[in-house]
Design a protein around this motif. Structure first.
Motif, PDB file in Angstrom:
ATOM      1  N   LEU A 155      46.748  54.257  59.306  1.00 42.19           N
ATOM      2  CA  LEU A 155      45.951  55.050  58.374  1.00 42.19           C
ATOM      3  C   LEU A 155      46.047  54.413  57.001  1.00 42.19           C
ATOM      4  CD1 LEU A 155      44.191  57.620  58.090  1.00 42.19           C
ATOM      5  CD2 LEU A 155      46.242  58.751  57.214  1.00 42.19           C
ATOM      6  N   VAL A 156      44.882  54.114  56.399  1.00 41.98           N
ATOM      7  CA  VAL A 156      44.797  53.399  55.136  1.00 41.98           C
ATOM      8  C   VAL A 156      43.645  53.995  54.326  1.00 41.98           C
ATOM      9  CG1 VAL A 156      44.415  51.144  54.046  1.00 41.98           C
ATOM     10  CG2 VAL A 156      45.639  51.271  56.222  1.00 41.98           C
ATOM     11  N   PHE A 157      43.800  54.015  53.012  1.00 44.24           N
ATOM     12  CA  PHE A 157      42.719  54.378  52.112  1.00 44.24           C
ATOM     13  C   PHE A 157      42.357  53.165  51.279  1.00 44.24           C
ATOM     14  CE2 PHE A 157      41.436  56.294  47.895  1.00 44.24           C
ATOM     15  CZ  PHE A 157      40.216  56.780  48.320  1.00 44.24           C
ATOM     16  N   TYR A 158      41.069  53.008  50.972  1.00 46.13           N
ATOM     17  CA  TYR A 158      40.680  51.906  50.083  1.00 46.13           C
ATOM     18  C   TYR A 158      39.580  52.332  49.134  1.00 46.13           C
ATOM     19  CZ  TYR A 158      36.471  50.820  52.897  1.00 46.13           C
ATOM     20  OH  TYR A 158      35.255  50.872  53.542  1.00 46.13           O
ATOM     21  N   VAL A 159      39.481  51.589  48.034  1.00 46.96           N
ATOM     22  CA  VAL A 159      38.377  51.712  47.087  1.00 46.96           C
ATOM     23  C   VAL A 159      37.778  50.325  46.903  1.00 46.96           C
ATOM     24  CG1 VAL A 159      39.323  53.721  45.913  1.00 46.96           C
ATOM     25  CG2 VAL A 159      39.891  51.441  45.075  1.00 46.96           C
ATOM     26  N   ASP A 164      35.546  43.271  46.065  1.00 42.42           N
ATOM     27  CA  ASP A 164      36.904  43.442  46.580  1.00 42.42           C
ATOM     28  C   ASP A 164      37.112  44.887  47.000  1.00 42.42           C
ATOM     29  OD1 ASP A 164      37.757  40.757  45.885  1.00 42.42           O
ATOM     30  OD2 ASP A 164      37.739  41.462  43.797  1.00 42.42           O
ATOM     31  N   HIS A 165      37.926  45.084  48.030  1.00 38.67           N
ATOM     32  CA  HIS A 165      38.373  46.432  48.354  1.00 38.67           C
ATOM     33  C   HIS A 165      39.898  46.428  48.393  1.00 38.67           C
ATOM     34  CE1 HIS A 165      37.848  44.541  52.348  1.00 38.67           C
ATOM     35  NE2 HIS A 165      38.778  45.380  52.792  1.00 38.67           N
ATOM     36  N   ILE A 166      40.465  47.422  47.734  1.00 38.36           N
ATOM     37  CA  ILE A 166      41.908  47.491  47.514  1.00 38.36           C
ATOM     38  C   ILE A 166      42.485  48.561  48.426  1.00 38.36           C
ATOM     39  CG2 ILE A 166      43.737  47.752  45.817  1.00 38.36           C
ATOM     40  CD1 ILE A 166      41.791  45.383  45.341  1.00 38.36           C
ATOM     41  N   LEU A 167      43.450  48.156  49.249  1.00 37.45           N
ATOM     42  CA  LEU A 167      44.026  49.030  50.263  1.00 37.45           C
ATOM     43  C   LEU A 167      45.293  49.717  49.768  1.00 37.45           C
ATOM     44  CD1 LEU A 167      43.843  46.635  53.357  1.00 37.45           C
ATOM     45  CD2 LEU A 167      42.134  48.300  52.625  1.00 37.45           C
ATOM     46  N   SER A 168      45.481  50.953  50.205  1.00 42.31           N
ATOM     47  CA  SER A 168      46.769  51.619  50.045  1.00 42.31           C
ATOM     48  C   SER A 168      47.761  51.039  51.047  1.00 42.31           C
ATOM     49  CB  SER A 168      46.614  53.119  50.304  1.00 42.31           C
ATOM     50  OG  SER A 168      46.426  53.365  51.696  1.00 42.31           O
ATOM     51  N   ALA A 169      48.993  51.516  50.975  1.00 40.99           N
ATOM     52  CA  ALA A 169      49.948  51.226  52.041  1.00 40.99           C
ATOM     53  C   ALA A 169      49.451  51.866  53.344  1.00 40.99           C
ATOM     54  CB  ALA A 169      51.324  51.769  51.674  1.00 40.99           C
ATOM     55  N   ASP A 170      49.876  51.320  54.465  1.00 35.23           N
ATOM     56  CA  ASP A 170      49.467  51.782  55.792  1.00 35.23           C
ATOM     57  C   ASP A 170      50.486  52.796  56.315  1.00 35.23           C
ATOM     58  OD1 ASP A 170      48.691  52.094  58.460  1.00 35.23           O
ATOM     59  OD2 ASP A 170      48.261  49.969  58.741  1.00 35.23           O
ATOM     60  N   ALA A 171      50.015  53.974  56.742  1.00 34.33           N
ATOM     61  CA  ALA A 171      50.910  55.002  57.272  1.00 34.33           C
ATOM     62  C   ALA A 171      51.434  54.666  58.656  1.00 34.33           C
ATOM     63  CB  ALA A 171      50.195  56.347  57.300  1.00 34.33           C
ATOM     64  N   GLY A 172      50.812  53.687  59.337  1.00 32.50           N
ATOM     65  CA  GLY A 172      51.304  53.264  60.642  1.00 32.50           C
ATOM     66  C   GLY A 172      50.774  54.110  61.784  1.00 32.50           C
ATOM     67  N   THR A 173      50.958  53.619  62.993  1.00 37.65           N
ATOM     68  CA  THR A 173      50.392  54.268  64.176  1.00 37.65           C
ATOM     69  C   THR A 173      51.191  55.479  64.646  1.00 37.65           C
ATOM     70  OG1 THR A 173      51.607  52.736  65.610  1.00 37.65           O
ATOM     71  CG2 THR A 173      49.378  52.101  64.979  1.00 37.65           C
ATOM     72  N   ARG A 174      52.420  55.651  64.177  1.00 34.11           N
ATOM     73  CA  ARG A 174      53.209  56.805  64.615  1.00 34.11           C
ATOM     74  C   ARG A 174      52.638  58.120  64.090  1.00 34.11           C
ATOM     75  NH1 ARG A 174      59.479  55.524  63.588  1.00 34.11           N
ATOM     76  NH2 ARG A 174      58.619  54.643  61.668  1.00 34.11           N
ATOM     77  N   LEU A 175      51.764  58.023  63.120  1.00 30.13           N
ATOM     78  CA  LEU A 175      51.046  59.206  62.648  1.00 30.13           C
ATOM     79  C   LEU A 175      50.268  59.865  63.778  1.00 30.13           C
ATOM     80  CD1 LEU A 175      49.733  60.852  60.200  1.00 30.13           C
ATOM     81  CD2 LEU A 175      47.965  59.108  60.243  1.00 30.13           C
ATOM     82  N   TRP A 176      49.764  59.067  64.696  1.00 33.45           N
ATOM     83  CA  TRP A 176      48.906  59.570  65.767  1.00 33.45           C
ATOM     84  C   TRP A 176      49.768  60.010  66.948  1.00 33.45           C
ATOM     85  CZ3 TRP A 176      45.020  60.438  63.011  1.00 33.45           C
ATOM     86  CH2 TRP A 176      44.562  59.536  62.055  1.00 33.45           C
ATOM     87  N   ASN A 177      50.368  61.200  66.790  1.00 33.53           N
ATOM     88  CA  ASN A 177      51.345  61.696  67.751  1.00 33.53           C
ATOM     89  C   ASN A 177      50.933  63.021  68.388  1.00 33.53           C
ATOM     90  OD1 ASN A 177      51.640  63.450  65.611  1.00 33.53           O
ATOM     91  ND2 ASN A 177      53.762  62.907  65.146  1.00 33.53           N
TER      92      ASN A 177
END
Length: 254
Positions: A155-159, A164-177
């Protein structure tokens, strides 16, 4: 980061809406003038349970429709009932990867700074580049802002400024539980941040870009998809229970 699997959906939705509402009440601003301006640009509780309409409670009239039109069509996500207790149920939308909610282009959804909130659930990773929220489309490249699973299915957010698009940190796949999670993504003009269930993922990504709008291939707001001219579907696979957008960045700790 470990993600909780036992917090009920009413608490999750209430937490996300409370954070957004706190800005509307001026609790996250230091000036009376700023507090007097409603910062909520869209608030979709997704509670209708049936029909083609997804109502916006922000007062901005950014109502959505299932699919592309008010008619029933294959691009419509499915209504589901979410049970949270013996006496209490709520509705949500289930997305299969090629369906979406369309909110027509509006300048009210094009802020300089932004918070995007959502309540989401999936039992496994939806896969890479699957969108929960997007605004506009430049080819099959970038939205003005997007909340999606990123290249690794997390899970990532960008603007984006269109170059250019600037990404947030990635929450990772364990979020999808298989559990519901409250997500807040923010851009304050200098840093892109992502929060999951009240905890920040990383420390934010610094940037000096400005959000750009009016991309040529699409300028609508979508829940559950990115609607650029892409060869493969980029729609979310999972459930979405609420979405909200505000015109300022919210720092959240839960």
């Amino acid at each position: 980061m470990r993600y909780d699997t036992n917090v009920t959906i009413p608490r999750r939705r209430k937490a996300m809406m409370a954070v957004i509402a706190s800005v509307a009440l001026g609790l996250a601003t230091s000036t009376a003038a700023a507090a007097a301006v409603n910062p909520i640009l869209g608030a979709w509780p997704i509670d209708e349970g049936a029909g083609q309409r997804v109502g916006d409670l922000s007062g901005q009239r950014n109502h959505g429709v299932l699919g592309a039109t008010t008619a029933v069509e294959p691009a419509d996500p499915a209504w589901i009932t979410v049970s949270s207790s013996r006496y209490y149920t709520r509705s949500a939308l289930r997305f299969g990867g090629e369906d979406y909610v369309t909110v027509a282009d509006s300048p009210t959804l094009e802020p300089k700074n932004i918070t995007v909130g959502a309540v989401v659930r999936a039992s496994t990773s939806p896969g890479p580049y699957r969108y929960i929220v997007s605004k506009g489309a430049l080819a099959c490249s970038t939205a003005s802002y997007g909340l999606y699973t990123g290249p690794n299915g997390g899970l990532v957010f960008y603007v984006s400024n269109g170059v250019d698009h600037i990404l947030s940190a990635d929450a990772g796949t364990r979020l999808w539980n298989g559990a519901w999670h409250v997500v807040l993504a923010t851009f304050d003009g200098g840093r892109v941040r992502l929060f999951v269930d009240g905890k920040e993922v990383g420390t934010g990504t610094p940037t000096s870009i400005s959000l750009a709008y009016g991309f040529p291939d699409n300028d609508n707001f979508y829940i559950g998809d990115y609607r650029g001219p892409c060869a493969n579907p980029l729609g979310f696979i999972g459930d979405i229970d609420a979405v909200a957008v505000a015109n300022r960045a919210i720092s959240w700790s839960g």
